[in-house]
Design a protein around this motif. Structure first.
Motif, PDB file in Angstrom:
ATOM      1  N   THR A  65       5.797  10.405   6.940  1.00 40.01           N
ATOM      2  CA  THR A  65       6.001  11.081   5.797  1.00 40.01           C
ATOM      3  C   THR A  65       6.033   9.616   4.534  1.00 40.01           C
ATOM      4  O   THR A  65       6.574   8.792   4.058  1.00 40.01           O
ATOM      5  CB  THR A  65       7.547  12.052   5.253  1.00 40.01           C
ATOM      6  OG1 THR A  65       6.010  12.942   6.654  1.00 40.01           O
ATOM      7  CG2 THR A  65       6.229  12.619   3.686  1.00 40.01           C
ATOM      8  N   ARG A  66       5.364   9.169   3.345  1.00 36.82           N
ATOM      9  CA  ARG A  66       5.201   8.743   2.449  1.00 36.82           C
ATOM     10  C   ARG A  66       6.297   8.937   2.091  1.00 36.82           C
ATOM     11  O   ARG A  66       6.707  10.271   1.111  1.00 36.82           O
ATOM     12  CB  ARG A  66       3.920   9.039   1.779  1.00 36.82           C
ATOM     13  CG  ARG A  66       3.385   7.971   0.962  1.00 36.82           C
ATOM     14  CD  ARG A  66       2.484   7.607  -0.372  1.00 36.82           C
ATOM     15  NE  ARG A  66       3.004   8.393  -1.489  1.00 36.82           N
ATOM     16  CZ  ARG A  66       2.066   8.735  -2.241  1.00 36.82           C
ATOM     17  NH1 ARG A  66       0.638   7.597  -1.799  1.00 36.82           N
ATOM     18  NH2 ARG A  66       1.918   9.611  -3.177  1.00 36.82           N
TER      19      ARG A  66
ATOM     20  N   SER B   9      -0.693   8.018   5.423  1.00 37.60           N
ATOM     21  CA  SER B   9       0.915   8.964   6.300  1.00 37.60           C
ATOM     22  C   SER B   9       0.834  10.383   5.324  1.00 37.60           C
ATOM     23  O   SER B   9      -0.792  10.966   4.437  1.00 37.60           O
ATOM     24  CB  SER B   9       1.568   8.486   4.987  1.00 37.60           C
ATOM     25  OG  SER B   9       2.172   6.858   6.242  1.00 37.60           O
ATOM     26  N   GLN B  10       1.330  11.599   5.686  1.00 34.64           N
ATOM     27  CA  GLN B  10       1.638  13.039   5.239  1.00 34.64           C
ATOM     28  C   GLN B  10       2.228  12.426   3.373  1.00 34.64           C
ATOM     29  O   GLN B  10       2.545  11.346   3.269  1.00 34.64           O
ATOM     30  CB  GLN B  10       2.213  13.798   5.691  1.00 34.64           C
ATOM     31  CG  GLN B  10       2.627  15.009   6.338  1.00 34.64           C
ATOM     32  CD  GLN B  10       1.306  15.565   6.270  1.00 34.64           C
ATOM     33  OE1 GLN B  10       0.567  14.893   7.592  1.00 34.64           O
ATOM     34  NE2 GLN B  10       0.139  16.259   6.209  1.00 34.64           N
TER      35      GLN B  10
ATOM     36  N   THR C 143       6.483  10.572  -3.768  1.00 33.35           N
ATOM     37  CA  THR C 143       6.047  12.378  -4.036  1.00 33.35           C
ATOM     38  C   THR C 143       6.796  13.535  -4.360  1.00 33.35           C
ATOM     39  O   THR C 143       5.918  14.148  -4.341  1.00 33.35           O
ATOM     40  CB  THR C 143       5.186  12.618  -2.228  1.00 33.35           C
ATOM     41  OG1 THR C 143       6.346  12.611  -1.861  1.00 33.35           O
ATOM     42  CG2 THR C 143       4.464  11.181  -2.696  1.00 33.35           C
ATOM     43  N   GLY C 144       7.856  13.293  -4.008  1.00 34.43           N
ATOM     44  CA  GLY C 144       9.238  14.386  -4.969  1.00 34.43           C
ATOM     45  C   GLY C 144       8.749  14.990  -3.674  1.00 34.43           C
ATOM     46  O   GLY C 144      10.009  16.090  -2.548  1.00 34.43           O
ATOM     47  N   ALA C 145       8.756  14.279  -1.739  1.00 29.57           N
ATOM     48  CA  ALA C 145       9.059  14.843  -0.404  1.00 29.57           C
ATOM     49  C   ALA C 145      10.598  15.253  -0.530  1.00 29.57           C
ATOM     50  O   ALA C 145      10.787  14.112  -0.673  1.00 29.57           O
ATOM     51  CB  ALA C 145       7.653  14.693   0.093  1.00 29.57           C
TER      52      ALA C 145
ATOM     53  N   GLY D 178       0.763  -1.312   0.052  1.00 29.01           N
ATOM     54  CA  GLY D 178       0.207   0.007   0.073  1.00 29.01           C
ATOM     55  C   GLY D 178       1.197   1.499  -0.086  1.00 29.01           C
ATOM     56  O   GLY D 178       0.304   2.292  -0.607  1.00 29.01           O
ATOM     57  N   GLY D 179       2.474   1.386   0.139  1.00 33.16           N
ATOM     58  CA  GLY D 179       2.588   2.360   0.301  1.00 33.16           C
ATOM     59  C   GLY D 179       3.892   2.340   1.561  1.00 33.16           C
ATOM     60  O   GLY D 179       4.043   1.116   2.645  1.00 33.16           O
ATOM     61  N   ILE D 180       4.719   3.531   1.672  1.00 30.72           N
ATOM     62  CA  ILE D 180       5.668   3.134   2.314  1.00 30.72           C
ATOM     63  C   ILE D 180       5.921   4.432   3.287  1.00 30.72           C
ATOM     64  O   ILE D 180       5.666   5.415   2.173  1.00 30.72           O
ATOM     65  CB  ILE D 180       7.330   2.749   1.530  1.00 30.72           C
ATOM     66  CG1 ILE D 180       7.460   1.243   1.467  1.00 30.72           C
ATOM     67  CG2 ILE D 180       8.266   2.658   2.696  1.00 30.72           C
ATOM     68  CD1 ILE D 180       8.364   0.491   0.303  1.00 30.72           C
ATOM     69  N   SER D 181       6.137   4.662   4.699  1.00 30.54           N
ATOM     70  CA  SER D 181       6.392   6.024   4.857  1.00 30.54           C
ATOM     71  C   SER D 181       7.980   6.365   5.934  1.00 30.54           C
ATOM     72  O   SER D 181       8.592   4.838   6.479  1.00 30.54           O
ATOM     73  CB  SER D 181       5.332   6.535   5.829  1.00 30.54           C
ATOM     74  OG  SER D 181       4.446   5.839   5.479  1.00 30.54           O
ATOM     75  N   ASN D 182       7.921   7.225   6.247  1.00 28.77           N
ATOM     76  CA  ASN D 182       9.008   7.448   6.728  1.00 28.77           C
ATOM     77  C   ASN D 182       8.927   8.556   7.580  1.00 28.77           C
ATOM     78  O   ASN D 182       8.438   9.593   7.884  1.00 28.77           O
ATOM     79  CB  ASN D 182      10.721   8.094   6.505  1.00 28.77           C
ATOM     80  CG  ASN D 182      12.074   7.284   7.143  1.00 28.77           C
ATOM     81  OD1 ASN D 182      11.864   8.266   7.927  1.00 28.77           O
ATOM     82  ND2 ASN D 182      12.163   6.496   6.691  1.00 28.77           N
ATOM     83  N   ARG D 183       8.571   8.427   9.316  1.00 27.61           N
ATOM     84  CA  ARG D 183       8.367   9.713  10.547  1.00 27.61           C
ATOM     85  C   ARG D 183       6.780   9.649   9.901  1.00 27.61           C
ATOM     86  O   ARG D 183       7.180  10.761   9.787  1.00 27.61           O
ATOM     87  CB  ARG D 183       9.170  10.163  10.850  1.00 27.61           C
ATOM     88  CG  ARG D 183      10.321   9.367  12.113  1.00 27.61           C
ATOM     89  CD  ARG D 183      11.544  10.542  11.829  1.00 27.61           C
ATOM     90  NE  ARG D 183      12.193  10.977  10.560  1.00 27.61           N
ATOM     91  CZ  ARG D 183      11.815  12.079   9.862  1.00 27.61           C
ATOM     92  NH1 ARG D 183      12.129  12.807  10.341  1.00 27.61           N
ATOM     93  NH2 ARG D 183      12.467  12.386   8.894  1.00 27.61           N
TER      94      ARG D 183
END
Ligand code: NAP
Length: 485
Positions: free
Chosen positions: A416-417, A481-482, A422-424, A409-414
């Motif tokens: 945030t995706r 996630s953000q 996302t370019g974050a 479904g997705g991966i995030s760190n603290r």
């Protein structure tokens, strides 16, 4: 009755002098209550530093616990939290041992105590949840660089504290209750408090109710504190707001508090043991004397409570014996001179006597909670200890779930995706949240599917934390996630 009466008709109170300045402030309060003929039998008990030093890690000996179980009411001096020996704070142990779920902190402008807010008529009460939230102190070092603290809030805890806030408003003739939360960000935990507040407030139509975001509440408290009447809030937020509140009306020397539970009530000053002033007869005993006024009301001794409170107000108003924190060391009077002046002033009324009529506080009982809605299992969040870049990790995990009931479904760190990207510009740490969604959500816990998934991760990606993704009726029991769409 929220207290115990002895064979002579007197009300039993356990007295814990505490550490540092504790013995001086508790002695002052006891002397005043005795002079005011309060019908109290004191049971002297210990807790805190001396108990830790004697080798008892809880800081609260069994004879103190036994006394409190019997008397159900405590007047307590501050207890030092040990540094270097013992583990837990004896204060927190006492609060949790007796489930004193509410911390009540009145914040009121006092005569003769000059502050930038003098004349504004501040008179509010902060009602802080006292046993849940981050203060449960459930913490884990999850990776070498990431620590976790669990913020647990329950419907039971929220309902009890919200009802107590409205009951307190009723008992003190107050008109408005604000609920301060961070529900805009913490939608499930703080959101539960907000939702509970909105539901329970309907049962108190005569009292105005309003939600406020806690950071704005802190700001409004500095800007226009007189707008508040009762503020109910969670444990950590309440800790911060109530210290802010005490600063508005003169500081820690003037801040009383009560810890209330269904069985036991503990009354104490907000301040600590101020060790540098211990035994010097220079500190301000007002906070503990005002805490003993709250205790008298709890014992339903409303008339004596009024006399003691008015004597304190006259003493402050006339300022014949100002304490060091009000006028500075050079011209200050001693703790004992202040205490004796309060005793002399028993029976006198201040220029502006307090107008409030107090009635017994109806403590909320354990509420019956509605039957839980139907539950669906929608997936699993697995927290991995890894620094593999998200693009590479995403590709590997996508092939890892092939042929299982899950999709990635997705991966995030603290929070945030990081995948899909996302370019974050996220700073990656060694703590990665991977969301595995069930292709077909199910009503029973998918044990077999979870075992298969964890089996495939084994040996490749160490994990240290799992969260089950659930839906309760139509309510999604997890956040996104953000950066998620
Ligand atoms: P503290 O004891 O509250 O003292 C901080 C400062 O507040 C003092 O140095 C003094 O300020 C002022 N102050 C406190 N009580 C006062 C009073 N009655 N009259 C006049 N001024 C007063 O806080 P701390 O130094 O952080 O903590 C000391 C110990 O107390 C620690 O072991 C802590 O764990 C414990 N503690 C216990 C409780 C509790 O039992 N409920 C609560 C808080 C802290 P000035 O220096 O400016 O004169």
């Amino acid at each position: 009755m929220p207290y115990t009466v002895d064979a002579h008709g007197k009300k039993l109170v356990t007295l814990i002098p505490g550490d540092g300045i504790g013995p001086e402030v508790t002695a002052a309060a006891r002397k005043i209550l005795t002079a005011a003929h309060a019908p109290i039998t004191w049971e002297d008990r210990t807790a805190g530093a001396s108990v830790f030093k004697a080798g008892l890690a809880s800081g609260v000996p069994p004879e103190t616990v036994e006394s409190i179980r019997r008397t159900r009411v405590v007047l307590k001096g501050p207890l030092e939290t040990p540094v270097g020996f013992g583990e837990k704070s004896a204060n927190v142990t006492l609060r949790k041992l007796f489930e004193t779920f509410a911390n009540i902190r009145p914040v009121r402008e006092l005569p003769g105590v000059r502050t930038p807010y003098s004349g504004r008529g501040i008179d509010l009460v902060i009602v802080r949840e006292n046993v849940e939230d981050l203060y449960a102190g459930i913490e884990y070092q999850q990776t070498p660089t990431v620590a976790e603290s669990l913020k647990l809030m329950s419907r039971l805890g929220c309902e009890k504290i919200v009802r107590l806030a409205f009951e307190l408003a009723r008992a003190e003739g107050r008109k408005k209750v604000h609920c301060a939360t961070k529900a805009n960000i913490l939608k499930l935990t703080e959101g539960l408090l907000k939702k509970t507040f909105e539901e329970v407030s309907r049962e108190y139509p005569e009292i105005e109710s309003q939600h406020i975001i806690v950071d704005n509440c802190a700001h409004q408290l500095v800007k226009a504190p007189e707008q508040f009447d009762v503020i109910v809030t969670s444990n950590m937020n309440g800790d911060i707001l109530s210290d802010e509140g005490s600063a508005l009306v003169g500081g820690l020397g003037f801040a009383p508090s009560a810890n209330l539970g269904n069985d036991v009530a503990i009354f104490e000053a907000v301040h600590g043991s101020a060790p540098k002033y211990a035994g010097k007869n220079v500190i301000n005993p007002t906070a503990l004397i005002l805490s003993s006024v709250l205790l008298l009301r709890h014992l339903e001794e409303f008339e004596i409570a009024r006399r003691v409170e008015e004597a304190v107000l006259v003493t402050l108003e006339e300022a014949k014996v100002p304490t060091r924190d009000v006028v500075g060391e050079a011209v200050a009077s001693s703790t004992s001179a202040f205490t004796d002046e309060v005793i002399r002033n028993l029976g006198r009324s201040p220029g502006k006597p307090p107008r409030r009529e107090y009635r017994p506080l109806k403590m909320p009982q354990r509420p019956t909670l509605p039957a839980p809605p139907l539950r669906q299992y929608e997936g699993l969040d697995v927290f991995l200890e890894t620094t593999v870049p998200p693009g590479k990790l995403g590709a590997e995990l996508r092939s890892l779930v092939e042929g299982t009931p899950f999709l990635l479904g997705g991966i995030s760190n603290r929070g945030t995706r990081t995948w899909p990207e996302t370019g974050a510009m996220t700073d990656l740490v060694d703590h990665t949240q991977v969301r595995f969604l069930l292709r077909n959500p199910v009503g029973d816990f998918p044990s077999e599917a979870v075992r298969t998934l964890l089996g495939r991760l084994e040996g490749r990606y160490p994990w240290m934390h799992l969260e089950v993704l659930q839906r309760f009726g139509t309510f999604q029991g997890y956040t996104r996630s953000q950066g998620d769409d």
